[in-house]
Design a protein around this motif. Sequence first.
Motif, PDB file in Angstrom:
ATOM      1  N   SER A  82       0.856  -1.189   0.000  1.00  0.00           N
ATOM      2  CA  SER A  82       0.000   0.000   0.000  1.00  0.00           C
ATOM      3  C   SER A  82       0.888   1.233   0.000  1.00  0.00           C
ATOM      4  O   SER A  82       2.106   1.132   0.231  1.00  0.00           O
ATOM      5  N   GLY A  83       0.277   2.390  -0.223  1.00  0.00           N
ATOM      6  CA  GLY A  83       1.035   3.637  -0.132  1.00  0.00           C
ATOM      7  C   GLY A  83       1.574   3.841   1.273  1.00  0.00           C
ATOM      8  O   GLY A  83       2.736   4.238   1.458  1.00  0.00           O
ATOM      9  N   MET A  84       0.752   3.565   2.287  1.00  0.00           N
ATOM     10  CA  MET A  84       1.221   3.713   3.667  1.00  0.00           C
ATOM     11  C   MET A  84       2.360   2.740   3.963  1.00  0.00           C
ATOM     12  O   MET A  84       3.254   3.050   4.755  1.00  0.00           O
ATOM     13  N   ILE A  87       5.342   4.648   2.670  1.00  0.00           N
ATOM     14  CA  ILE A  87       5.666   5.849   3.452  1.00  0.00           C
ATOM     15  C   ILE A  87       6.269   5.485   4.813  1.00  0.00           C
ATOM     16  O   ILE A  87       7.317   6.013   5.217  1.00  0.00           O
ATOM     17  N   GLU A 151       4.199  16.547  -0.144  1.00  0.00           N
ATOM     18  CA  GLU A 151       3.520  16.029  -1.320  1.00  0.00           C
ATOM     19  C   GLU A 151       3.672  17.079  -2.417  1.00  0.00           C
ATOM     20  O   GLU A 151       3.550  18.273  -2.136  1.00  0.00           O
ATOM     21  N   THR A 182       1.709  11.200  -5.363  1.00  0.00           N
ATOM     22  CA  THR A 182       0.472  10.471  -5.690  1.00  0.00           C
ATOM     23  C   THR A 182      -0.514  11.287  -6.523  1.00  0.00           C
ATOM     24  O   THR A 182      -1.195  10.748  -7.390  1.00  0.00           O
ATOM     25  N   PHE A 183      -0.603  12.615  -6.263  1.00  0.00           N
ATOM     26  CA  PHE A 183      -1.604  13.447  -6.951  1.00  0.00           C
ATOM     27  C   PHE A 183      -1.145  13.869  -8.354  1.00  0.00           C
ATOM     28  O   PHE A 183      -1.962  14.385  -9.106  1.00  0.00           O
ATOM     29  N   THR A 203      -2.539   2.953  -5.500  1.00  0.00           N
ATOM     30  CA  THR A 203      -3.988   2.811  -5.363  1.00  0.00           C
ATOM     31  C   THR A 203      -4.760   3.822  -6.207  1.00  0.00           C
ATOM     32  O   THR A 203      -5.899   3.579  -6.589  1.00  0.00           O
ATOM     33  N   LYS A 204      -4.164   4.961  -6.476  1.00  0.00           N
ATOM     34  CA  LYS A 204      -4.881   6.097  -7.046  1.00  0.00           C
ATOM     35  C   LYS A 204      -4.733   6.121  -8.567  1.00  0.00           C
ATOM     36  O   LYS A 204      -5.105   5.176  -9.213  1.00  0.00           O
ATOM     37  N   GLY A 214      -1.850  -0.268  -3.241  1.00  0.00           N
ATOM     38  CA  GLY A 214      -0.462  -0.576  -3.579  1.00  0.00           C
ATOM     39  C   GLY A 214       0.382   0.667  -3.388  1.00  0.00           C
ATOM     40  O   GLY A 214      -0.152   1.783  -3.321  1.00  0.00           O
TER      41      GLY A 214
HETATM   42  C1  LIG Z   1      -4.033   7.439  -0.607  1.00  0.00           C
HETATM   43  C2  LIG Z   1      -2.820   8.200  -0.337  1.00  0.00           C
HETATM   44  C3  LIG Z   1      -1.788   7.663   0.440  1.00  0.00           C
HETATM   45  C4  LIG Z   1      -1.897   6.311   1.107  1.00  0.00           C
HETATM   46  O1  LIG Z   1      -1.937   5.264   0.175  1.00  0.00           O
HETATM   47  P1  LIG Z   1      -2.635   3.858   0.450  1.00  0.00           P
HETATM   48  O2  LIG Z   1      -2.407   3.123  -0.813  1.00  0.00           O
HETATM   49  O3  LIG Z   1      -4.071   4.121   0.757  1.00  0.00           O
HETATM   50  O4  LIG Z   1      -1.943   3.253   1.618  1.00  0.00           O
HETATM   51  C5  LIG Z   1      -0.652   8.423   0.633  1.00  0.00           C
HETATM   52  N1  LIG Z   1      -0.520   9.648   0.101  1.00  0.00           N
HETATM   53  C6  LIG Z   1      -1.484  10.200  -0.654  1.00  0.00           C
HETATM   54  C7  LIG Z   1      -1.277  11.566  -1.207  1.00  0.00           C
HETATM   55  C8  LIG Z   1      -2.672   9.502  -0.889  1.00  0.00           C
HETATM   56  O5  LIG Z   1      -3.641  10.071  -1.623  1.00  0.00           O
END
Ligand SMILES: *Cc1c(COP(=O)(O)O)cnc(C)c1O
Length: 400
Positions: A82-84, A87, A151, A182-183, A203-204, A214
Amino acid sequence: MAFKPANNIQDLQYFGEFGGVNPSISDSSTYTFLSAKTMFDTFEGNADGCYLYSRHSSPSNLYLGEALAAMEGTETANVSASGMGAITAVLMQLCDAGDHIVSSRTIYGGTYAFLKNFAPKFNMSTSFVAITNLEAVEASITSKTKVLYCESVSNPLLEIADIRGLARLAKKYQLTLVVDNTFSPLSISPATLGADIVIHSLTKFINGASDTVGGVVCASQAFINDLRHVNDGAAMLLGATMDSLRASSILKNLRTLHIRMQQHSKNALYLAEKFEADGLKTVYPGLRSHPSHVLFKSMMNTEYGFGGMLTIDVGSITKANALMELMQNRNLGYLAVSLGFYKTLFSAPGTSTSSEIPEEEQKDMGLSNGLIRFSIGLDADIARTYSMMRDCMAELNILT
Ligand SMILES: *Cc1c(COP(=O)(O)O)cnc(C)c1O
């Protein structure tokens, strides 16, 4: 020469075991060795191209990681569950007990909660600052600071980080600049602007199908080796590993990311301009009224636009909720968190994705409770979508 992230992805050739146009999926958690000596060397990290155990690395995860590294222009990358997972592993790897982090105060709610509530258990402390104010960033750096965290485009306020300026500060004080991109995948390439480590929630937008979570860490080979180290690597030991089947499906979606980003950006710019002209308080980096419009332009890979995220402020949470419910009833999008889907998604961050941030601090950073965050979809007919959204707003007396 301009940086070409999508070309970099497309130039990779991965053939499958039988000449397939997609790489074969390695459906195994563990790998055999012809000799016991090679197994020992692999444990020690001295046997290139050998796989040991899939929490450490797997062929499918490496394929996806290499494609993402090519996109971001870093030496290599490590994908995570996941993203978390990306991080937290990065921050735990970079910091020891007693270390300090300077972070943007407008960040993803989960990252904020980790830094504010969880990391202090390990005596890691964080100063949250207005990231657009480089003097404030510099003033909060101490002798204990190890990491500058931000970010590129912040969640949910869409503030833009001056990555070149932050990289200069990181260099001056020998900090590691970590950027969550991510954005703004493809639109902004933080590593080319001086970031040391680039993170995504896959994920996004990158996966784009809202069917999985992811993450990825794009960085130097040395740092990724540290993350994966069997003795003290945070990715290896905290264990947020991506599954091979998922890595292969995300890789296939990554290959259409450039087309999707262009459409997300085109639709978002169209709506932002219309909403603003209608007198709505609209935030979108592509609008000249955005305080960092020029900065974004100075950092962007132009062909991918200003991204798919925008916010409007309709004055109160009651109005925001009514509007979101009405838009969903008319099939203009879904009342859901997350972003990067083919369908427009909307949510009120104050009571959802940023609810980890205390109300006082929300107010302080300008996160009002009438704010609606939109992730604009791939609508084929955005003019029709706009006119139907406008009808919803008119019915609820949001437009005056
Ligand atoms: C969703 C998101 C995360 C976390 O990602 P996950 O895949 O939900 O763990 C981190 N940073 C940003 C900017 C996000 O939008």
